[in-house]
Design an enzyme around this catalytic site. Sequence first.
Site: not given
Length: 301
Positions: A54, A98, A121
């Site tokens: 990422k 995460q 997300d």
Amino acid sequence: MTAKLILGTEIREQILAEVADEVKQIKANHGVVPGLVTILVGENPASISYVTLKIETAHRLGFKEVQDSQKVDITEAQLLGLIDKYNKDDSIHGILVQLPLPKHIDEKKVLNAIDPDKDVDGFHPVNVGRLMIGGSEVKFPPCTPAGIQEMIVRSGVETKGAEVVVVGRSNIVGKPIANMMLQKGKGANSTVTIVHTATKNLDFHCKRADILIVAAGVPGLVKPEWIKPGACVIDVGVNRVGEKVSEKTGKKIAILRGDVDFDAAKEIAGSITPVPGGVGPMTITMLMKNTLNSLKFKLGI
Ligand code: NAP
């Protein structure tokens, strides 16, 4: 027939080039770049390698990238405090925590504390609701389903009126992609069926699909005779079925298989995604697109 391959590795490059161009233009015209923070708690090796990818992608696109690594014993209150800090930070447009989090932290509480307008997300209940309503309400479609839809559209598959069958009903893939494909609008407008472990005659439903999206996590679940000739097959499954030594690095790497019997299916389908190299590369790509869009929403452009 040999199916056309739908390659996430190629589509990723197209989308990232588009995002990079937009970042340059916005920087020139407005003097800002998209800001993405990734909060990583502990040292889970799988999480570290995902987060590393990422960061590399965000840097390549000219984003502001903040990597906030926290010790595994951070308290829930401290983590919520961090999220509050980034919610208020004007230079941050996307906040990513995460997963998985250590057991002493309530994951749901943490994810729900993210400002829905920075939830790139797309898992916050507000964004799940926006996705359900559809149209201009949608801000951040969840990244893997968004990647699936891009792959279908960019490979020229007709979705309007198509029979779409989704195998799996998880909150991160099955339910959102089914919801996205049934919305009225471009790249959707399909007739959608969702199947799962309680479905009778799985094969009957799969055989009707013009577009078959499989996200079950069961290697080789979908047999070639379940595929309608010419169908578009999107295999989301990533299953570790063994290990091999990499020719490039000499290190042991996982052997990955999808949920579809690829070698046989590609002789029947019209188009198909491989595993690896299919849906996999799309998730981080769409995360970057959502972060760019977050900045665009803020700027009203
Ligand atoms: P999940 O939460 O385990 O959900 C799997 C779904 O498939 C469930 O709804 C389950 O039904 C259904 N299912 C399982 N076995 C089945 C069977 N034999 N017949 C019919 N339905 C069955 O999995 P997920 O998170 O959605 O992920 C699915 C797969 O996609 C995994 O291999 C995962 O690694 C992969 N994945 C890839 C990406 C990516 O490439 N970027 C992203 C996310 C996930 P029930 O609800 O009845 O249990």
